[in-house]
Design a protein around this motif. Structure first.
Motif, PDB file in Angstrom:
ATOM      1  N   TYR A  32      34.588  -5.334   0.748  1.00 17.54           N
ATOM      2  CA  TYR A  32      33.482  -5.004   1.635  1.00 17.54           C
ATOM      3  C   TYR A  32      32.260  -5.988   0.872  1.00 17.54           C
ATOM      4  O   TYR A  32      32.194  -5.971  -0.150  1.00 17.54           O
ATOM      5  CB  TYR A  32      32.990  -3.484   1.546  1.00 17.54           C
ATOM      6  CG  TYR A  32      33.719  -2.595   2.417  1.00 17.54           C
ATOM      7  CD1 TYR A  32      33.403  -2.088   3.484  1.00 17.54           C
ATOM      8  CD2 TYR A  32      34.757  -2.113   1.703  1.00 17.54           C
ATOM      9  CE1 TYR A  32      34.372  -1.278   4.115  1.00 17.54           C
ATOM     10  CE2 TYR A  32      35.720  -1.350   2.286  1.00 17.54           C
ATOM     11  CZ  TYR A  32      35.335  -0.781   3.519  1.00 17.54           C
ATOM     12  OH  TYR A  32      36.238   0.117   4.062  1.00 17.54           O
ATOM     13  N   PHE A  33      31.107  -6.417   1.751  1.00 19.83           N
ATOM     14  CA  PHE A  33      29.950  -7.055   1.025  1.00 19.83           C
ATOM     15  C   PHE A  33      28.841  -6.663   2.181  1.00 19.83           C
ATOM     16  O   PHE A  33      29.042  -6.602   3.363  1.00 19.83           O
ATOM     17  CB  PHE A  33      30.319  -8.246   0.651  1.00 19.83           C
ATOM     18  CG  PHE A  33      30.440  -9.449   1.858  1.00 19.83           C
ATOM     19  CD1 PHE A  33      29.262 -10.465   2.364  1.00 19.83           C
ATOM     20  CD2 PHE A  33      31.364  -9.712   2.678  1.00 19.83           C
ATOM     21  CE1 PHE A  33      29.413 -11.039   3.249  1.00 19.83           C
ATOM     22  CE2 PHE A  33      31.709 -10.386   3.600  1.00 19.83           C
ATOM     23  CZ  PHE A  33      30.446 -11.264   3.946  1.00 19.83           C
ATOM     24  N   ASP A  34      27.764  -6.819   1.761  1.00 19.39           N
ATOM     25  CA  ASP A  34      26.709  -6.422   2.625  1.00 19.39           C
ATOM     26  C   ASP A  34      25.599  -7.574   2.425  1.00 19.39           C
ATOM     27  O   ASP A  34      24.901  -7.723   1.333  1.00 19.39           O
ATOM     28  CB  ASP A  34      25.800  -5.060   2.022  1.00 19.39           C
ATOM     29  CG  ASP A  34      24.604  -4.617   3.045  1.00 19.39           C
ATOM     30  OD1 ASP A  34      23.977  -5.448   3.539  1.00 19.39           O
ATOM     31  OD2 ASP A  34      24.426  -3.394   3.030  1.00 19.39           O
ATOM     32  N   THR A  35      25.285  -8.368   3.396  1.00 20.94           N
ATOM     33  CA  THR A  35      24.395  -9.422   3.353  1.00 20.94           C
ATOM     34  C   THR A  35      23.071  -9.153   4.312  1.00 20.94           C
ATOM     35  O   THR A  35      22.062 -10.106   4.546  1.00 20.94           O
ATOM     36  CB  THR A  35      24.795 -10.635   3.578  1.00 20.94           C
ATOM     37  OG1 THR A  35      25.645 -10.796   4.844  1.00 20.94           O
ATOM     38  CG2 THR A  35      25.832 -11.377   2.436  1.00 20.94           C
ATOM     39  N   SER A  36      22.919  -7.794   4.806  1.00 25.92           N
ATOM     40  CA  SER A  36      21.786  -7.453   5.541  1.00 25.92           C
ATOM     41  C   SER A  36      20.478  -7.766   5.099  1.00 25.92           C
ATOM     42  O   SER A  36      19.610  -7.715   5.944  1.00 25.92           O
ATOM     43  CB  SER A  36      22.042  -5.906   6.050  1.00 25.92           C
ATOM     44  OG  SER A  36      21.989  -5.007   4.919  1.00 25.92           O
ATOM     45  N   LYS A  37      20.160  -7.855   3.891  1.00 25.85           N
ATOM     46  CA  LYS A  37      19.100  -8.122   3.368  1.00 25.85           C
ATOM     47  C   LYS A  37      18.730  -9.729   2.786  1.00 25.85           C
ATOM     48  O   LYS A  37      17.704  -9.887   2.314  1.00 25.85           O
ATOM     49  CB  LYS A  37      18.476  -6.850   2.202  1.00 25.85           C
ATOM     50  CG  LYS A  37      18.355  -5.726   2.865  1.00 25.85           C
ATOM     51  CD  LYS A  37      18.088  -4.671   1.656  1.00 25.85           C
ATOM     52  CE  LYS A  37      17.963  -3.432   1.906  1.00 25.85           C
ATOM     53  NZ  LYS A  37      18.845  -2.695   3.151  1.00 25.85           N
ATOM     54  N   GLU A  38      19.787 -10.429   3.189  1.00 25.54           N
ATOM     55  CA  GLU A  38      19.812 -11.833   2.625  1.00 25.54           C
ATOM     56  C   GLU A  38      19.557 -12.717   3.628  1.00 25.54           C
ATOM     57  O   GLU A  38      20.231 -12.534   4.862  1.00 25.54           O
ATOM     58  CB  GLU A  38      21.248 -12.070   1.907  1.00 25.54           C
ATOM     59  CG  GLU A  38      21.754 -10.973   0.868  1.00 25.54           C
ATOM     60  CD  GLU A  38      20.817 -11.228  -0.505  1.00 25.54           C
ATOM     61  OE1 GLU A  38      20.368 -12.513  -0.670  1.00 25.54           O
ATOM     62  OE2 GLU A  38      20.625 -10.317  -1.163  1.00 25.54           O
ATOM     63  N   GLY A  39      18.814 -13.765   3.250  1.00 24.87           N
ATOM     64  CA  GLY A  39      18.867 -14.933   4.389  1.00 24.87           C
ATOM     65  C   GLY A  39      19.822 -16.061   4.041  1.00 24.87           C
ATOM     66  O   GLY A  39      20.494 -15.720   3.212  1.00 24.87           O
ATOM     67  N   PRO A  40      19.722 -17.162   5.060  1.00 28.11           N
ATOM     68  CA  PRO A  40      20.723 -18.045   4.848  1.00 28.11           C
ATOM     69  C   PRO A  40      20.373 -18.781   3.524  1.00 28.11           C
ATOM     70  O   PRO A  40      19.335 -18.707   2.950  1.00 28.11           O
ATOM     71  CB  PRO A  40      20.231 -18.968   5.914  1.00 28.11           C
ATOM     72  CG  PRO A  40      19.544 -18.134   6.847  1.00 28.11           C
ATOM     73  CD  PRO A  40      19.082 -17.225   6.029  1.00 28.11           C
ATOM     74  N   PRO A  41      21.561 -19.164   2.564  1.00 28.36           N
ATOM     75  CA  PRO A  41      22.886 -19.320   3.488  1.00 28.36           C
ATOM     76  C   PRO A  41      23.827 -18.348   2.894  1.00 28.36           C
ATOM     77  O   PRO A  41      25.028 -18.291   2.957  1.00 28.36           O
ATOM     78  CB  PRO A  41      23.284 -20.765   2.702  1.00 28.36           C
ATOM     79  CG  PRO A  41      22.538 -20.530   1.256  1.00 28.36           C
ATOM     80  CD  PRO A  41      21.142 -19.966   1.797  1.00 28.36           C
ATOM     81  N   HIS A  42      23.294 -17.157   2.197  1.00 28.62           N
ATOM     82  CA  HIS A  42      23.854 -16.153   1.678  1.00 28.62           C
ATOM     83  C   HIS A  42      25.150 -15.371   2.518  1.00 28.62           C
ATOM     84  O   HIS A  42      26.259 -15.263   2.023  1.00 28.62           O
ATOM     85  CB  HIS A  42      23.173 -15.173   1.040  1.00 28.62           C
ATOM     86  CG  HIS A  42      22.257 -15.424   0.073  1.00 28.62           C
ATOM     87  ND1 HIS A  42      22.634 -16.005  -1.458  1.00 28.62           N
ATOM     88  CD2 HIS A  42      21.014 -16.091   0.108  1.00 28.62           C
ATOM     89  CE1 HIS A  42      21.572 -16.192  -2.236  1.00 28.62           C
ATOM     90  NE2 HIS A  42      20.535 -16.440  -1.408  1.00 28.62           N
ATOM     91  N   PRO A  43      24.827 -15.146   3.777  1.00 27.48           N
ATOM     92  CA  PRO A  43      25.790 -14.665   4.650  1.00 27.48           C
ATOM     93  C   PRO A  43      26.955 -15.616   4.721  1.00 27.48           C
ATOM     94  O   PRO A  43      28.205 -14.947   4.701  1.00 27.48           O
ATOM     95  CB  PRO A  43      25.250 -14.371   6.104  1.00 27.48           C
ATOM     96  CG  PRO A  43      23.659 -14.139   5.815  1.00 27.48           C
ATOM     97  CD  PRO A  43      23.500 -15.163   4.730  1.00 27.48           C
ATOM     98  N   MET A  44      26.843 -16.624   5.119  1.00 26.05           N
ATOM     99  CA  MET A  44      28.093 -17.658   5.072  1.00 26.05           C
ATOM    100  C   MET A  44      28.474 -17.930   3.789  1.00 26.05           C
ATOM    101  O   MET A  44      29.656 -17.800   3.802  1.00 26.05           O
ATOM    102  CB  MET A  44      27.118 -19.017   5.375  1.00 26.05           C
ATOM    103  CG  MET A  44      28.099 -20.230   5.679  1.00 26.05           C
ATOM    104  SD  MET A  44      29.248 -20.273   7.278  1.00 26.05           S
ATOM    105  CE  MET A  44      27.859 -20.662   8.531  1.00 26.05           C
ATOM    106  N   VAL A  45      27.782 -18.075   2.805  1.00 33.33           N
ATOM    107  CA  VAL A  45      28.463 -18.280   1.534  1.00 33.33           C
ATOM    108  C   VAL A  45      29.401 -17.202   1.032  1.00 33.33           C
ATOM    109  O   VAL A  45      30.704 -17.408   0.700  1.00 33.33           O
ATOM    110  CB  VAL A  45      27.420 -18.364   0.432  1.00 33.33           C
ATOM    111  CG1 VAL A  45      27.856 -18.309  -1.094  1.00 33.33           C
ATOM    112  CG2 VAL A  45      26.470 -20.040   0.543  1.00 33.33           C
ATOM    113  N   ASN A  46      28.896 -16.010   1.172  1.00 27.33           N
ATOM    114  CA  ASN A  46      29.668 -14.834   0.983  1.00 27.33           C
ATOM    115  C   ASN A  46      30.846 -14.524   2.009  1.00 27.33           C
ATOM    116  O   ASN A  46      31.945 -14.064   1.356  1.00 27.33           O
ATOM    117  CB  ASN A  46      28.727 -13.548   0.848  1.00 27.33           C
ATOM    118  CG  ASN A  46      27.860 -13.703  -0.443  1.00 27.33           C
ATOM    119  OD1 ASN A  46      28.303 -13.466  -1.687  1.00 27.33           O
ATOM    120  ND2 ASN A  46      26.741 -13.953  -0.060  1.00 27.33           N
ATOM    121  N   ALA A  47      30.695 -14.820   3.253  1.00 21.45           N
ATOM    122  CA  ALA A  47      31.759 -14.681   3.948  1.00 21.45           C
ATOM    123  C   ALA A  47      33.072 -15.630   3.830  1.00 21.45           C
ATOM    124  O   ALA A  47      33.879 -15.149   3.593  1.00 21.45           O
ATOM    125  CB  ALA A  47      31.348 -14.876   5.390  1.00 21.45           C
TER     126      ALA A  47
END
Length: 115
Positions: A32-47
């Motif tokens: 599990y990870f939560d990037t709901s409070k993060e902007g680009p590029p964090h969702p892509m990097v973490n996924a």
């Protein structure tokens, strides 16, 4: 972290910029990870970092994000399956799994949000 199960254990994931958690049950792991409070590029990097964890396995990866990550989906080949669920609080839950019968292979080094 309302969307991370209470029994999940925090783990280190190479290349991640947010915390990752692992919950194991019956020999299968869910990350599990939560990037709901993060902007680009964090969702892509973490996924992309998290998808490396499930590559070639029966494990799953759960992403909590502020919106459906359409740019991410465009970078995935048919070796990664995903389903999207809109949550009651307005966030999005994406569950990724590995497709062993795939013809293509995703390049998990592609972490930029453009193109």
């Amino acid at each position: 972290m309302a969307h991370i199960p209470s029994g999940a254990q925090k783990i280190e994931v190479a290349g991640a910029t947010v915390d990752f958690y692992k919950l194991q049950k019956d020999g299968v792991s869910t990350y599990y990870f939560d990037t709901s409070k993060e902007g680009p590029p964090h969702p892509m990097v973490n996924a992309m970092s998290g998808l490396k964890l499930i590559e070639g396995s029966s494990d799953t990866l759960v992403m909590i994000n502020h919106k459906t990550p359409g740019g991410l989906f465009g970078k995935l080949a048919d070796d990664v399956k995903y389903s999207v669920e809109e949550l009651d609080d307005g966030l999005v839950k994406v569950v990724f799994s590995y497709n062993a019968n795939a013809q293509g292979q995703s390049d998990f080094t592609q972490t930029s949000c453009s193109g």
